[in-house]
Motif scaffolding. Structure first.
Motif, PDB file in Angstrom:
ATOM      1  N   UNK A  20     -10.819  -0.518  -5.118  1.00 50.53           N
ATOM      2  CA  UNK A  20     -10.245  -1.798  -5.527  1.00 50.53           C
ATOM      3  C   UNK A  20      -8.725  -1.831  -5.433  1.00 50.53           C
ATOM      4  N   UNK A  21      -8.086  -0.692  -5.646  1.00 48.49           N
ATOM      5  CA  UNK A  21      -6.629  -0.648  -5.478  1.00 48.49           C
ATOM      6  C   UNK A  21      -6.302  -0.897  -3.998  1.00 48.49           C
ATOM      7  N   UNK A  22      -7.094  -0.301  -3.102  1.00 52.89           N
ATOM      8  CA  UNK A  22      -6.880  -0.519  -1.664  1.00 52.89           C
ATOM      9  C   UNK A  22      -7.013  -2.012  -1.336  1.00 52.89           C
ATOM     10  N   UNK A  23      -8.063  -2.629  -1.886  1.00 53.89           N
ATOM     11  CA  UNK A  23      -8.266  -4.059  -1.625  1.00 53.89           C
ATOM     12  C   UNK A  23      -7.110  -4.887  -2.176  1.00 53.89           C
ATOM     13  N   UNK A  24      -6.667  -4.521  -3.369  1.00 55.28           N
ATOM     14  CA  UNK A  24      -5.584  -5.264  -4.018  1.00 55.28           C
ATOM     15  C   UNK A  24      -4.292  -5.166  -3.196  1.00 55.28           C
ATOM     16  N   UNK A  25      -4.005  -3.956  -2.711  1.00 57.18           N
ATOM     17  CA  UNK A  25      -2.785  -3.762  -1.917  1.00 57.18           C
ATOM     18  C   UNK A  25      -2.834  -4.652  -0.672  1.00 57.18           C
ATOM     19  N   UNK A  26      -3.991  -4.662   0.002  1.00 55.11           N
ATOM     20  CA  UNK A  26      -4.118  -5.501   1.199  1.00 55.11           C
ATOM     21  C   UNK A  26      -3.919  -6.977   0.852  1.00 55.11           C
ATOM     22  N   UNK A  27      -4.492  -7.385  -0.281  1.00 53.94           N
ATOM     23  CA  UNK A  27      -4.365  -8.787  -0.697  1.00 53.94           C
ATOM     24  C   UNK A  27      -2.908  -9.138  -1.008  1.00 53.94           C
ATOM     25  N   UNK A  28      -2.257  -8.248  -1.757  1.00 56.00           N
ATOM     26  CA  UNK A  28      -0.876  -8.524  -2.169  1.00 56.00           C
ATOM     27  C   UNK A  28       0.063  -8.548  -0.960  1.00 56.00           C
ATOM     28  N   UNK A  29      -0.286  -7.751   0.079  1.00 54.71           N
ATOM     29  CA  UNK A  29       0.571  -7.709   1.274  1.00 54.71           C
ATOM     30  C   UNK A  29       0.198  -8.789   2.296  1.00 54.71           C
ATOM     31  N   UNK A  30      -0.709  -9.683   1.886  1.00 56.34           N
ATOM     32  CA  UNK A  30      -1.166 -10.758   2.766  1.00 56.34           C
ATOM     33  C   UNK A  30      -1.824 -10.268   4.054  1.00 56.34           C
ATOM     34  N   UNK A  31      -2.405  -9.078   4.000  1.00 55.64           N
ATOM     35  CA  UNK A  31      -3.122  -8.573   5.182  1.00 55.64           C
ATOM     36  C   UNK A  31      -4.561  -9.114   5.134  1.00 55.64           C
ATOM     37  N   UNK A  32      -4.693 -10.406   5.268  1.00 55.38           N
ATOM     38  CA  UNK A  32      -5.994 -11.018   5.037  1.00 55.38           C
ATOM     39  C   UNK A  32      -7.065 -10.587   6.032  1.00 55.38           C
ATOM     40  N   UNK A  33      -6.629 -10.421   7.273  1.00 53.35           N
ATOM     41  CA  UNK A  33      -7.605 -10.019   8.287  1.00 53.35           C
ATOM     42  C   UNK A  33      -8.135  -8.615   7.996  1.00 53.35           C
ATOM     43  N   UNK A  34      -7.173  -7.719   7.685  1.00 51.32           N
ATOM     44  CA  UNK A  34      -7.569  -6.341   7.378  1.00 51.32           C
ATOM     45  C   UNK A  34      -8.438  -6.292   6.130  1.00 51.32           C
ATOM     46  N   UNK A  35      -8.093  -7.131   5.152  1.00 54.09           N
ATOM     47  CA  UNK A  35      -8.869  -7.167   3.910  1.00 54.09           C
ATOM     48  C   UNK A  35     -10.302  -7.601   4.213  1.00 54.09           C
ATOM     49  N   UNK A  36     -10.446  -8.621   5.051  1.00 48.83           N
ATOM     50  CA  UNK A  36     -11.781  -9.107   5.397  1.00 48.83           C
ATOM     51  C   UNK A  36     -12.571  -8.014   6.101  1.00 48.83           C
ATOM     52  N   UNK A  37     -11.908  -7.306   6.992  1.00 46.70           N
ATOM     53  CA  UNK A  37     -12.557  -6.232   7.741  1.00 46.70           C
ATOM     54  C   UNK A  37     -12.980  -5.106   6.795  1.00 46.70           C
ATOM     55  N   UNK A  38     -12.024  -4.695   5.958  1.00 46.13           N
ATOM     56  CA  UNK A  38     -12.281  -3.609   5.000  1.00 46.13           C
ATOM     57  C   UNK A  38     -13.429  -3.979   4.062  1.00 46.13           C
ATOM     58  N   UNK A  39     -13.399  -5.234   3.571  1.00 47.59           N
ATOM     59  CA  UNK A  39     -14.449  -5.658   2.644  1.00 47.59           C
ATOM     60  C   UNK A  39     -15.809  -5.639   3.321  1.00 47.59           C
ATOM     61  N   UNK A  40     -15.818  -5.997   4.601  1.00 45.27           N
ATOM     62  CA  UNK A  40     -17.083  -6.042   5.332  1.00 45.27           C
ATOM     63  C   UNK A  40     -17.650  -4.629   5.500  1.00 45.27           C
ATOM     64  N   UNK A  41     -16.785  -3.716   5.933  1.00 48.92           N
ATOM     65  CA  UNK A  41     -17.233  -2.336   6.144  1.00 48.92           C
ATOM     66  C   UNK A  41     -17.707  -1.692   4.845  1.00 48.92           C
ATOM     67  N   UNK A  42     -17.019  -2.017   3.747  1.00 46.37           N
ATOM     68  CA  UNK A  42     -17.302  -1.316   2.485  1.00 46.37           C
ATOM     69  C   UNK A  42     -18.310  -2.061   1.610  1.00 46.37           C
ATOM     70  N   UNK A  43     -18.944  -3.067   2.165  1.00 51.88           N
ATOM     71  CA  UNK A  43     -19.848  -3.874   1.346  1.00 51.88           C
ATOM     72  C   UNK A  43     -20.963  -3.035   0.691  1.00 51.88           C
ATOM     73  N   UNK A  44     -21.668  -2.262   1.524  1.00 55.46           N
ATOM     74  CA  UNK A  44     -22.779  -1.460   0.988  1.00 55.46           C
ATOM     75  C   UNK A  44     -22.254  -0.325   0.092  1.00 55.46           C
ATOM     76  N   UNK A  45     -21.259   0.470   0.565  1.00 55.38           N
ATOM     77  CA  UNK A  45     -20.715   1.497  -0.347  1.00 55.38           C
ATOM     78  C   UNK A  45     -20.254   0.902  -1.681  1.00 55.38           C
ATOM     79  N   UNK A  46     -19.685  -0.291  -1.640  1.00 55.59           N
ATOM     80  CA  UNK A  46     -19.216  -0.901  -2.895  1.00 55.59           C
ATOM     81  C   UNK A  46     -20.384  -1.201  -3.828  1.00 55.59           C
TER      82      UNK A  46
END
Ligand code: HEC
Length: 207
Positions: A20-46
């Motif tokens: 979640x810290x990783x996700x938060x950092x991406x969100x705060x840095x406005x890396x929306x595309x990367x956040x979407x990608x990261x969230x997609x890959x980590x959906x099942x592990x999450x």
């Protein structure tokens, strides 16, 4: 069993938090595309992490963790963080996402405080000369809630003291430092004389 749950719970919480810290950092840095990608890959592990984190927590509550005020606050923080995190990340709301991650970090601090609070205040043994009697009083006030009146309690994974193979010095070190669910008892709660007394008393529990 309890100690196993405690270790797996800590591991799940740590991984969950890093994620979640990783996700938060991406969100705060406005890396929306990367956040979407990261969230997609980590959906099942999450999902696995969240399940493990909640299941081990509930397991610990069921197998005898006492629900103190601090622990209740902690459980509420964790439960409140879940909808906040879901909404915060879905809507890209930085404040909500930050609050959610902050609540989880704070819960970790509360868990540590809860452990410290378990040692309580010092027992006055100044009027007692016999160390075994002093030790018995300390034991009844500070140890029996987990180890039981005659040492075989077993709450929160507490070891059976009538069967312990530790030497007196090893016991003293462990009582001072704590281990897993057992809090460390420092000088302000247990003086050296009290520590000696309680260790002498514990020796009398041996069968
Ligand atoms: C909150 C519960 C709790 C309290 C209070 C507590 N203990 Fe423990 N104790 C534990 C747990 C859990 C363990 C097992 C730690 C481990 O090895 O995982 C343990 C282990 C021990 C051991 C080591 C036994 C062995 O053979 O490894 C000793 C000795 C001991 N406790 C003494 C005490 C004394 C003396 C007190 C009071 C001053 C005390 N404990 C208070 C939970 C508690």
């Amino acid at each position: 069993m309890y100690t196993g749950l405690l270790h797996s719970h800590k591991l799940f919480v740590l991984l969950f938090l890093l994620h979640y810290v990783a996700k938060l950092v991406l969100l705060l840095l406005n890396r929306n595309e990367q956040l979407a990608k990261y969230s997609k890959i980590t959906k099942v592990p999450e999902m696995i992490l969240s399940f493990g984190f909640l299941a081990t927590g509930i397991g610990m509550l069921v197998s005898g963790a006492t629900l103190s005020t601090l622990l209740t606050v902690k459980v509420i923080c964790v439960l409140a963080s879940i909808p906040l995190a879901i909404i915060g990340f879905k809507k890209g709301n930085k404040i909500l996402a930050f609050v959610a991650v902050f609540l989880i970090v704070m819960s970790y601090g509360l868990a540590e405080m809860n452990k410290k609070a378990k040692t309580g205040a010092k027992v006055d043994t100044s009027a007692i000369e016999d160390p075994i009697i002093a030790g018995k009083l300390i034991y009844a006030n500070k140890c029996a809630q987990c180890h039981g009146q005659i040492g075989n309690g077993g709450v929160s994974g507490a070891k059976d003291l009538s069967l312990t193979k530790l030497t007196d010095d090893e016991k003293k070190l462990l009582i001072r430092s704590g281990k897993n669910a057992m809090p460390g008892f420092k000088e302000d709660v247990l003086t050296d004389a009290d520590l000696n007394a309680v260790v002498q008393y514990v020796a009398t529990l041996k069968q």
